[in-house]
Design a protein around this motif. Structure first.
Motif, short mmCIF file in Angstrom:
data_model
loop_
_atom_site.label_atom_id
_atom_site.label_comp_id
_atom_site.label_asym_id
_atom_site.label_seq_id
_atom_site.Cartn_x
_atom_site.Cartn_y
_atom_site.Cartn_z
N ARG A 246 28.93 136.65 30.57
CA ARG A 246 30.19 137.38 31.08
C ARG A 246 31.56 136.64 31.59
O ARG A 246 32.38 137.09 30.97
CB ARG A 246 29.88 138.57 31.72
N VAL A 250 35.04 136.42 29.70
CA VAL A 250 36.31 136.86 30.22
C VAL A 250 37.32 135.65 30.08
O VAL A 250 38.35 135.74 29.81
CB VAL A 250 35.95 137.41 31.67
N SER A 254 40.77 135.53 28.14
CA SER A 254 42.07 135.16 28.82
C SER A 254 42.66 134.04 28.31
O SER A 254 43.88 134.04 28.44
CB SER A 254 41.65 135.20 30.27
N SER A 286 43.73 141.05 33.47
CA SER A 286 42.53 141.17 33.59
C SER A 286 41.85 142.61 33.31
O SER A 286 40.93 142.74 32.94
CB SER A 286 41.96 141.08 35.24
N ALA A 290 39.11 143.57 30.37
CA ALA A 290 37.96 144.35 31.03
C ALA A 290 37.76 145.51 29.88
O ALA A 290 36.93 145.81 29.53
CB ALA A 290 37.99 144.94 32.29
#
Length: 312
Positions: A246, A250, A254, A286, A290
């Motif tokens: 994870r 992320v 990003s 962020s 998500a």
């Protein structure tokens, strides 16, 4: 004084009703657009005005193959627009992508780049002299002072135009492909096909509630990825949230450009496996990352039973 005023008004009216051909032959014709030499991805030397623009309906943008921001997204979305327009591209509509990095983007590099995005006939990728390309960008309205503030070095704009009439329209090159295809059809005309009667907005179905993550996927990701429909320009994202760590996922969503520059092994493998197409840095917050991952996860679960049922 009164006579002079009337004469001025008559002269102004005459200017407003000048036929389109007069406008094109003047400000928006051969005297306006530079007839500079450019080279296509196939190595053919062409003249911008005489060979690419004169008498044609065109869609033109600026790109460069080493771009880590909007260029890959622009090209992927315009490839979808090309498919939606079908065989009109190359017959009565012509696509041109001009490199702003001619020192690197040789014809061979541009040809490989076009192939990565499954570009079809009627779409030329062009390189040439750097000063000539800068002049073209200015004359086409595709460059501005805001370019200096862009990570791309240019804004993701698409100029569509009808040279014979001198009519031009600037659009976002990263807009919804169906919207862009419809805009071009309306602007250029739907040659040889009957136009269906307009439908009332009162009969439009309700918009699905896909949330912010769904909006991001559809507007930014779906040009290159599917969820459960197989690989496209990039990998199928079904199950990616369970396959990848994870924290890594992320960070990759990003700042994919930074991971690739650091030679992260997974990022480097994806880059090599998917024909060196760069994952663009979309500068997502962020919360947006998500939401996007949550949407991909939910859609992946929904697609799993369908995939399993299709397996022998």
């Amino acid at each position: 004084m009164r006579g002079a005023t009337i004469a001025a008004l008559v002269a102004s009216a005459a200017m407003l009703v000048r036929p389109p051909g007069v406008i094109a032959a003047g400000r928006w014709g051969a005297d306006y657009f530079p007839n500079v030499a450019l080279t296509t991805q196939d190595g053919k030397v062409v003249r911008f005005y005489d060979d690419l623009l004169k008498g044609k309906a065109v869609a033109i943008n600026l790109v460069y193959t080493r771009c880590t921001a909007n260029c890959p997204l622009e090209t992927a979305k315009l490839a979808q627009v090309q498919r939606l327009l079908g065989d009109r591209v190359g017959k009565d509509i012509f696509f041109y992508s001009i490199s702003i990095d001619p020192a690197h983007d040789t014809p061979a590099v541009l040809k490989a780049y076009a192939e990565k995005f499954h570009v079809g006939p009627g779409w030329l990728f062009l390189t040439g002299n750097e000063d000539d390309i800068k002049l073209l960008g200015k004359r086409l309205g595709l460059s501005s002072l805001t370019d200096l503030a862009s990570r791309d070095g240019h804004q993701p704009s698409l100029m569509i135009g009808k040279e014979p009439t001198g009519e031009w329209m600037r659009n976002s090159a990263v807009d919804n492909p169906r919207f862009l295809a419809t805009t071009m059809t309306n602007f250029f005309g739907n040659r040889g096909k009957a136009i269906a009667p307009a439908k009332s907005y009162a009969n439009a179905p309700a918009m699905p509630d896909i949330g912010s993550g769904g909006y991001l996927f559809r507007s930014r990701c779906s040009a290159c990825h599917t969820i459960g429909m197989g690989p496209a320009v990039g990998p199928d994202l079904a199950g990616v949230t369970s396959r990848r760590d994870r924290a890594w996922l992320v960070r990759y969503v990003s700042e994919p450009d930074r991971l690739l520059a650091e030679q992260d092994p997974i990022a480097a493998d994806l880059f090599a496996r998917y024909r060196s197409v760069r994952m663009p840095n979309l500068e997502l917050s962020s919360d947006e990352v998500a939401g996007l991952l949550r949407y991909i996860e939910d859609q992946g679960r929904a697609a799993a039973p369908v995939r399993n049922a299709a397996m022998p």
